[in-house]
Write an enzyme that holds these catalytic residues in place. Structure first.
Site, mmCIF file in Angstrom:
data_model
loop_
_atom_site.group_PDB
_atom_site.id
_atom_site.type_symbol
_atom_site.label_atom_id
_atom_site.label_comp_id
_atom_site.label_asym_id
_atom_site.label_seq_id
_atom_site.Cartn_x
_atom_site.Cartn_y
_atom_site.Cartn_z
ATOM 1 N N HIS A 161 23.618 53.206 29.232
ATOM 2 C CA HIS A 161 22.076 53.026 28.606
ATOM 3 C C HIS A 161 21.231 51.863 29.356
ATOM 4 C CE1 HIS A 161 18.463 54.059 26.430
ATOM 5 N NE2 HIS A 161 18.830 52.853 26.029
ATOM 6 N N ASP A 205 13.672 53.381 28.216
ATOM 7 C CA ASP A 205 13.882 53.901 26.915
ATOM 8 C C ASP A 205 12.221 53.901 26.041
ATOM 9 O OD1 ASP A 205 15.987 53.822 24.618
ATOM 10 O OD2 ASP A 205 14.673 52.271 23.932
#
Length: 292
Positions: free
Chosen positions: A272, A104
């Site tokens: 994610h 991320d």
């Protein structure tokens, strides 16, 4: 968490960077995402430390690292500055050249680190991102709905900061719990760490500035690389969540092949938060990639 990892605070230009390290062997730097800290690696780092010297670092503005002041150009929270932090951290741990595993926001720092300091980064394993420039330039309604915080955070201060500070734990749970696996994917101790750090003074300012930098100064740096025809030359592997927005909204491998010369990768059966939803798969990929 990560009690077996030895803490070391590294200072760079007045910014205190919280780090932990363990293990022996070839060095690998692990960089976390938003709105998290080094705690996100608690299912991955101890296993990697059996074969590698694993260094964990809280990005500036996150975890137990310093919260720098905001500036008009967002320089203090640019990925270039964070990449320089990473170099200082690894040098303090005794390493001039190392592998990087990053997720991320940390993966965006890792991209800039590999571009700016190619001799320092040996190999790069990135989790659930496409290049920042490509993601902004190819924004769709589906992406904007899934990544609403990208556009919320870049609004002028003090509104984003005020809304986050009104209930930091609600913000953390709202962002993380709305994704594929919900809050059940996170160990209670890890979630408590994310909430604790989100409530520290200056966190809301720093995380908003992180996103403002990504939508301004960081894009200038990326556009300069593209204009000059610069590509990453290190081996790059990209993993993404099969059930996440990045894989749904972007052709991840194609976009990275525009920015790097040696790209491999695949989707994992998760959302994610790969390191917490599918740690065994991330470990297997890292061990294979960083060994050969």
């Amino acid at each position: 968490m990560l009690e077996t990892f030895t803490p070391l605070t590294v200072e760079r230009q007045g910014v205190q960077l919280h780090t932990r390290a363990a293990g022996g062997g070839a060095p690998v730097l692990l960089l976390h995402g938003h709105p998290q800290s080094i705690a996100m690696w608690h299912r991955v780092a101890p296993v990697l430390a059996q074969t590698h010297r694993v260094v964990l670092m809280d990005l500036r503005g996150y975890g137990d690292s310093s919260r720098p002041e905001a500036d008009a150009a967002h320089h203090n929270h640019s990925k270039r500055e964070m990449a320089l932090d990473a170099l200082a951290v690894m040098k303090a741990h005794g390493f001039e050249r190392f592998d990087v595993l990053a997720h991320d926001r940390g993966a965006r720092v890792a991209h800039r680190l590999a571009a700016d300091a190619p001799d320092a980064v040996k190999r790069l394993l990135l989790l659930d991102i496409a290049p920042t420039l490509a993601m902004y330039e190819n924004t769709s309604e589906a992406f904007a709905r899934a990544y609403w915080h990208w556009f919320f955070m870049i609004q002028p201060p003090p509104l984003p900061e005020a809304l986050i500070e009104s209930d930091p734990a609600r913000y953390v749970r709202g962002v993380m719990g709305a994704r594929y696996a919900g809050l059940a994917a996170f160990a209670p101790e890890a979630l408590a760490e994310y909430e604790r750090c989100a409530a520290l003074p200056g966190t809301a300012r720093s995380i908003a500035e992180d996103y403002r930098a990504s939508a301004s100064l960081d894009l200038e740096h990326d556009r300069a690389d593209v204009a000059a025809g610069r590509q990453l030359q290190q081996p790059l592997r990209v993993l993404w969540g099969q059930h996440g927005a990045v894989g749904r909204c972007f052709d991840v491998l194609a976009l990275w092949r525009e920015r790097a010369a040696q790209v491999t990768g695949c989707a994992l059966d998760c959302g994610h938060y790969l390191a917490e939803e599918a740690p065994e798969q991330v470990i297997a990929q890292a061990q294979e990639f960083f060994t050969h």
